[in-house]
Write a protein that holds these residues in place. Structure first.
Motif, PDB file in Angstrom:
ATOM      1  N   ALA A  28       0.867  -1.211   0.032  1.00 29.58           N
ATOM      2  CA  ALA A  28      -0.155   0.034   0.053  1.00 29.58           C
ATOM      3  C   ALA A  28       0.846   1.167   0.039  1.00 29.58           C
ATOM      4  CB  ALA A  28      -0.867   0.111   1.149  1.00 29.58           C
ATOM      5  N   PHE A  29       2.066   1.127   0.885  1.00 32.82           N
ATOM      6  CA  PHE A  29       2.905   2.338   0.610  1.00 32.82           C
ATOM      7  C   PHE A  29       3.527   2.573  -0.643  1.00 32.82           C
ATOM      8  CE2 PHE A  29       2.323   2.718   5.055  1.00 32.82           C
ATOM      9  CZ  PHE A  29       2.812   3.982   5.580  1.00 32.82           C
ATOM     10  N   VAL A  30       3.905   1.454  -1.369  1.00 29.86           N
ATOM     11  CA  VAL A  30       4.410   1.343  -2.672  1.00 29.86           C
ATOM     12  C   VAL A  30       3.517   1.957  -3.490  1.00 29.86           C
ATOM     13  CG1 VAL A  30       5.121  -0.066  -4.555  1.00 29.86           C
ATOM     14  CG2 VAL A  30       6.056  -0.634  -2.202  1.00 29.86           C
ATOM     15  N   SER A  31       2.337   1.626  -3.465  1.00 29.35           N
ATOM     16  CA  SER A  31       1.147   2.011  -4.559  1.00 29.35           C
ATOM     17  C   SER A  31       0.843   3.619  -4.522  1.00 29.35           C
ATOM     18  CB  SER A  31      -0.043   1.350  -4.456  1.00 29.35           C
ATOM     19  OG  SER A  31      -0.741   1.636  -3.123  1.00 29.35           O
ATOM     20  N   LYS A  32       0.773   4.119  -2.985  1.00 35.20           N
ATOM     21  CA  LYS A  32       0.503   5.595  -2.595  1.00 35.20           C
ATOM     22  C   LYS A  32       1.700   6.538  -3.203  1.00 35.20           C
ATOM     23  CE  LYS A  32       1.562   6.129   2.173  1.00 35.20           C
ATOM     24  NZ  LYS A  32       2.200   7.765   1.999  1.00 35.20           N
ATOM     25  N   THR A  33       2.930   5.955  -2.877  1.00 37.04           N
ATOM     26  CA  THR A  33       4.037   6.962  -3.202  1.00 37.04           C
ATOM     27  C   THR A  33       4.204   6.943  -4.700  1.00 37.04           C
ATOM     28  OG1 THR A  33       5.408   5.095  -2.547  1.00 37.04           O
ATOM     29  CG2 THR A  33       5.062   6.894  -0.982  1.00 37.04           C
ATOM     30  N   MET A  87     -10.457  -0.086   6.940  1.00 39.57           N
ATOM     31  CA  MET A  87     -10.396   1.235   6.659  1.00 39.57           C
ATOM     32  C   MET A  87      -9.114   1.377   5.733  1.00 39.57           C
ATOM     33  SD  MET A  87     -12.568   3.156   8.447  1.00 39.57           S
ATOM     34  CE  MET A  87     -11.676   4.677   8.809  1.00 39.57           C
ATOM     35  N   ILE A  88      -8.098   0.843   5.956  1.00 42.64           N
ATOM     36  CA  ILE A  88      -6.979   0.942   5.124  1.00 42.64           C
ATOM     37  C   ILE A  88      -7.502   0.580   3.595  1.00 42.64           C
ATOM     38  CG2 ILE A  88      -4.632   0.273   4.474  1.00 42.64           C
ATOM     39  CD1 ILE A  88      -4.127   0.008   7.568  1.00 42.64           C
ATOM     40  N   GLY A  89      -8.038  -0.400   3.471  1.00 42.48           N
ATOM     41  CA  GLY A  89      -8.636  -1.294   2.246  1.00 42.48           C
ATOM     42  C   GLY A  89      -9.350   0.097   1.492  1.00 42.48           C
ATOM     43  N   VAL A  90     -10.434   0.357   2.194  1.00 43.70           N
ATOM     44  CA  VAL A  90     -11.436   1.475   1.422  1.00 43.70           C
ATOM     45  C   VAL A  90     -10.421   2.442   1.101  1.00 43.70           C
ATOM     46  CG1 VAL A  90     -13.045   3.240   2.171  1.00 43.70           C
ATOM     47  CG2 VAL A  90     -13.199   0.809   2.932  1.00 43.70           C
ATOM     48  N   GLY A  91      -9.632   3.071   1.771  1.00 42.21           N
ATOM     49  CA  GLY A  91      -8.692   4.222   1.438  1.00 42.21           C
ATOM     50  C   GLY A  91      -7.884   3.995   0.187  1.00 42.21           C
ATOM     51  N   CYS A  92      -7.362   2.609   0.062  1.00 42.71           N
ATOM     52  CA  CYS A  92      -6.839   2.395  -1.157  1.00 42.71           C
ATOM     53  C   CYS A  92      -7.636   2.265  -2.302  1.00 42.71           C
ATOM     54  CB  CYS A  92      -6.024   0.977  -0.917  1.00 42.71           C
ATOM     55  SG  CYS A  92      -4.814   0.856   0.247  1.00 42.71           S
ATOM     56  N   THR A 170      -5.271   9.040   3.676  1.00 38.33           N
ATOM     57  CA  THR A 170      -5.329   9.434   4.853  1.00 38.33           C
ATOM     58  C   THR A 170      -5.121   8.191   6.014  1.00 38.33           C
ATOM     59  OG1 THR A 170      -6.720  11.421   4.360  1.00 38.33           O
ATOM     60  CG2 THR A 170      -6.578  10.669   6.589  1.00 38.33           C
ATOM     61  N   PRO A 171      -6.022   7.209   5.914  1.00 35.74           N
ATOM     62  CA  PRO A 171      -5.854   6.278   6.903  1.00 35.74           C
ATOM     63  C   PRO A 171      -4.567   5.050   6.671  1.00 35.74           C
ATOM     64  CG  PRO A 171      -7.333   5.376   5.252  1.00 35.74           C
ATOM     65  CD  PRO A 171      -6.944   7.106   5.030  1.00 35.74           C
ATOM     66  N   ILE A 172      -4.066   5.278   5.754  1.00 37.85           N
ATOM     67  CA  ILE A 172      -2.923   4.242   5.479  1.00 37.85           C
ATOM     68  C   ILE A 172      -1.771   4.313   6.465  1.00 37.85           C
ATOM     69  CG2 ILE A 172      -1.285   3.584   3.821  1.00 37.85           C
ATOM     70  CD1 ILE A 172      -2.896   4.196   1.587  1.00 37.85           C
ATOM     71  N   ALA A 257      -5.488  -3.142  -2.213  1.00 37.25           N
ATOM     72  CA  ALA A 257      -6.576  -3.078  -1.052  1.00 37.25           C
ATOM     73  C   ALA A 257      -7.279  -4.330  -1.076  1.00 37.25           C
ATOM     74  CB  ALA A 257      -7.712  -2.159  -1.637  1.00 37.25           C
ATOM     75  N   ILE A 258      -7.166  -5.166  -2.006  1.00 34.34           N
ATOM     76  CA  ILE A 258      -7.974  -6.665  -1.663  1.00 34.34           C
ATOM     77  C   ILE A 258      -7.502  -7.436  -0.341  1.00 34.34           C
ATOM     78  CG2 ILE A 258      -8.165  -8.835  -2.545  1.00 34.34           C
ATOM     79  CD1 ILE A 258      -7.973  -7.843  -5.437  1.00 34.34           C
ATOM     80  N   PRO A 259      -6.099  -7.315   0.075  1.00 36.60           N
ATOM     81  CA  PRO A 259      -5.819  -8.239   1.197  1.00 36.60           C
ATOM     82  C   PRO A 259      -6.552  -7.665   2.431  1.00 36.60           C
ATOM     83  CG  PRO A 259      -4.012  -7.952  -0.165  1.00 36.60           C
ATOM     84  CD  PRO A 259      -4.784  -7.081  -0.746  1.00 36.60           C
ATOM     85  N   PHE A 260      -6.807  -6.278   2.635  1.00 35.78           N
ATOM     86  CA  PHE A 260      -7.134  -5.526   3.707  1.00 35.78           C
ATOM     87  C   PHE A 260      -8.469  -6.352   4.228  1.00 35.78           C
ATOM     88  CE2 PHE A 260      -3.873  -2.895   2.490  1.00 35.78           C
ATOM     89  CZ  PHE A 260      -2.780  -2.950   3.472  1.00 35.78           C
TER      90      PHE A 260
END
Length: 301
Positions: A28-33, A87-92, A170-172, A257-260
């Protein structure tokens, strides 16, 4: 044999919970950056596409932080009371929607048309050129004649999409880091957070590589014959396929987002036994005691 099966069961349980979350949050950090660095690299292409002033480009770039600031306090406070992985999955997913919305203008606008004549320097009333090693001054129009006229209001999609991407991010970080600290051993927590931060470093690298590739692909690739183009990527009128990389970023964000959505709300603290392990231990002790009693009765006979 029973001891071996017990160790394997405990190891599988650990891998399927905390370690999977660690892998998921790193991706998730890789994808957001990746999305952030790509967007920053494509601002010049977007400026040319919509013919918008630099001040407006800066506002579009800052809309990400605006979206982030809207929810960061609420997510950090209330997020720990909710299902953090979901929440993290929804954020992604929201980040993916934001990236897709940013690419939408390409499919709603007409083809990009570039000027066939490059105008002179607009910073002065004349510019210096050379013809046959002779310096000649040629008058040009005043700076007021070079005020940019916005070709389309479709840039609003880019603005809103970037803001939505900021909301999704925001939630990640706050929820992901707190989840690791709550359920990891105190001596392992810095190592796990180091893995996550490594993902935040790798992401921009892939983002810049993707931006470099897309910048060399014409914006209307597939709908025009690139052999008929009279400009090259080194020309100031060139616009790269900025929308294509945003679609890739959208897909990557949704996939991460799927694994979360399959991870539990809480975990057993790493290194401690959960209720199932305690129950199994009690059952094994009872079985061993029964066996000892039976062996004693057999020997007495």
């Amino acid at each position: 044999m029973a001891e071996t099966e017990k160790i394997e069961t405990h190891r599988t349980r650990c891998i399927s919970k905390l370690k999977i979350f660690l892998l998921a949050i790193t991706l998730a950090f890789v994808s957001k950056t990746l999305s952030g660095s790509y967007m920053n690299s494509m601002l010049t292409q977007i400026e040319r596409q919509f013919n918008i002033p630099t001040s407006l480009v800066g506002f579009i770039n800052g809309s990400f932080e605006i979206g982030n600031l809207l929810l960061i306090i609420f997510v950090s406070y209330f997020g720990t009371k909710l299902h953090r992985p979901i929440m993290i999955g929804v954020g992604c997913v929201v980040m993916g929607v934001g990236c897709f919305l940013q690419s939408l203008p390409h499919f709603l606008m007409d083809r990009y048309e570039y000027e066939s004549i490059i105008l002179g320097n607009s910073s002065s009333n004349s510019f210096l050129c050379k013809e046959n090693e002779t310096q000649i001054f040629r008058p040009t129009e005043g700076p007021s004649d070079y005020v940019k006229e916005v070709k389309s209001l479709m840039w609003v999609y880019v603005l809103v999409g970037n803001m939505i991407r900021g909301i999704g991010e925001t939630p990640i970080m706050p929820l992901g880091i707190s989840y690791i600290e709550d359920f990891a051993k105190s001596e392992n927590s810095p190592l796990y957070i180091g893995f996550v931060e490594t993902g935040a470093i790798i992401g921009p690298l892939f983002g810049l590589l993707l931006a470099s590739f897309c910048a060399n692909v014409y914006v209307d690739i597939g709908s025009v014959n690139t052999d008929d183009l009279t400009i090259t990527p080194t020309d100031t009128r060139w616009v790269g396929a900025w929308w294509f990389g945003l679609l890739i970023c959208a897909g990557v964000n949704v996939l991460t987002a799927i694994p979360f959505f399959f991870l539990p709300k809480t975990l057993t603290k790493e290194g401690q036994k959960d209720n199932a392990d305690i129950k199994n231990d009690k059952e094994e002790k009872q079985i061993e005691e029964v066996k000892k009693k039976n062996d004693g009765i057999t020997k007495g006979k």
